[in-house]
Scaffold this motif. Structure first.
Motif, short mmCIF file in Angstrom:
data_model
loop_
_atom_site.label_atom_id
_atom_site.label_comp_id
_atom_site.label_asym_id
_atom_site.label_seq_id
_atom_site.Cartn_x
_atom_site.Cartn_y
_atom_site.Cartn_z
N LYS A 1 15.22 10.08 9.91
CA LYS A 1 14.78 9.51 11.18
C LYS A 1 15.07 10.50 12.29
CE LYS A 1 15.08 5.54 14.28
NZ LYS A 1 15.61 4.18 14.50
N ILE A 2 14.02 10.83 13.06
CA ILE A 2 14.16 11.78 14.14
C ILE A 2 13.46 11.27 15.39
CG2 ILE A 2 14.40 13.84 12.68
CD1 ILE A 2 11.40 14.34 13.03
N GLY A 3 13.93 11.70 16.55
CA GLY A 3 13.20 11.47 17.78
C GLY A 3 12.02 12.42 17.84
N ALA A 4 10.94 12.00 18.50
CA ALA A 4 9.73 12.83 18.57
C ALA A 4 9.95 13.96 19.56
CB ALA A 4 8.54 11.97 18.99
N GLY A 5 10.37 15.12 19.04
CA GLY A 5 10.65 16.27 19.89
C GLY A 5 9.90 17.49 19.43
N ASP A 6 10.61 18.44 18.82
CA ASP A 6 10.01 19.67 18.30
C ASP A 6 9.45 19.37 16.91
OD1 ASP A 6 9.25 22.23 17.78
OD2 ASP A 6 11.18 23.14 18.28
N ILE A 7 8.31 18.70 16.90
CA ILE A 7 7.82 18.04 15.69
C ILE A 7 7.52 19.01 14.55
CG2 ILE A 7 5.88 16.71 14.75
CD1 ILE A 7 5.91 15.13 17.38
#
Length: 328
Positions: free
Chosen positions: A142-148
């Motif tokens: 699970k990741i935040g939508a950042g450096d996708i």
């Protein structure tokens, strides 16, 4: 449609967790444990149980992980990025302290990083170990939508089976203004970018993509899937459904969160079995509406709906999602 991670004690009350897990059984879907990790009575109620592998290792003992239907390594999320948090000792009851393995006078600390993962090689080894412990159940991140693109490259290298992408609209119980309002790109752009990049890497059919954060209605869920998500986590709408039929039990003017948040003043008034049915009603109704929308598009399968069925109302959204501009 999946029930997102809202952890026992870390976010919501025991009654709320009972309702969410029971609802997963009523709708034949999966519920995520949230950061509290594996909880035995949750596993007993759930149809499918996704256990979060968290930075404090709460509920993450090998014997517990073996009982999970899937593991989600929680790197970050939309509202809190990868920040840590503290639960003060005086805000935990004896049952929660026992679950978290915390002494009565000790605060519960969630660090902002995994203490034993310093490199991409460490993370890859951890994923391999989790698959070995669990005898091969799906392991995701699970990741935040950042450096996708960079994050997806790392997920591919580490061997993750699914990616949960949390958009900037994602919520959580205890985040600060700085991360809530300034971190992570919106879900509609993030999920489009992630799906396109997985296609470009030839991994779209090998790594599942789960959208999370800010999807509230059947239309939202269907659009996320049309943009490339294989599934959608639902959070806030289920909390509203949980208390909607029971709000009359609270004093006039009381915030509904007092009925489901851990430590809330009205949690004892929540009938969790009735709440579970209300949550199930929302999920089932959402599916029925998505089916209706599919009929309107002359499709007999939700998987047939893609970005060609969407039209963007703004030029920048069209560019970001690869959809046709409505007025072009």
């Amino acid at each position: 449609l999946l029930i997102t991670g809202m952890g026992y004690g870390v976010s919501v009350s025991k009654a709320a967790r009972l309702a969410l897990c029971k609802a997963s059984a009523l709708t034949n879907t999966a519920a995520n444990s949230g950061e509290a990790g594996f909880v035995p009575w949750e596993k007993e109620l759930c149809h499918k149980y996704i256990v979060q592998y968290n930075r404090a290792r709460w509920g993450n003992q090998p014997e517990d992980l073996k009982k999970a239907d899937a593991i989600e390594v929680r790197i970050g999320q939309g509202a809190s990025a990868s920040d840590g948090f503290t639960i003060p000792a005086d805000q935990m009851d004896a049952e929660l302290r026992e679950h978290l393995n915390i002494n009565p006078d000790q605060d519960a600390e969630m660090p902002n990083r995994f203490p034993d993962i310093d490199t991409i090689e460490d993370l890859k080894a951890e994923v391999e170990n989790l698959k070995k412990i669990t005898d091969g159940v799906p392991v995701g991140v699970k990741i935040g939508a950042g450096d996708i693109e960079k994050d997806i490259d790392a997920a591919i290298y580490c061997g993750f089976d699914f990616i949960t992408l949390d958009g900037g609209e994602g919520g959580t119980a205890g985040s600060l203004e700085i991360t809530i309002n300034n971190f992570c790109i919106p879900l509609v752009m993030g999920i489009s970018k992630a799906a396109k990049y997985l296609e470009q890497k030839g991994m779209k059919d090998k790594i599942s993509l789960i959208a999370a954060g800010g999807a509230h209605t059947p239309g939202d869920f269907l659009k996320a899937m049309a943009l490339g998500a294989d599934a959608v986590y639902i959070g806030q709408p289920l909390l509203i459904a949980m208390v909607y039929q029971q709000a009359h039990k609270m004093p006039v003017g009381t915030n509904p969160v007092e009925m489901f948040v851990y430590g809330g003043k009205e949690t004892e008034k929540l009938d969790w079995e009735e709440a579970a049915q209300s949550i199930a009603n929302f999920i089932n109704a959402s599916v029925q509406e998505m089916v209706l929308a599919s009929r309107c598009l002359n499709k007999n399968d939700l998987k047939m709906i893609d970005r060609t069925n969407l039209r963007a109302l703004k030029e920048e959204v069209a560019k970001a999602t690869g959809t046709e501009l409505a007025y072009s």
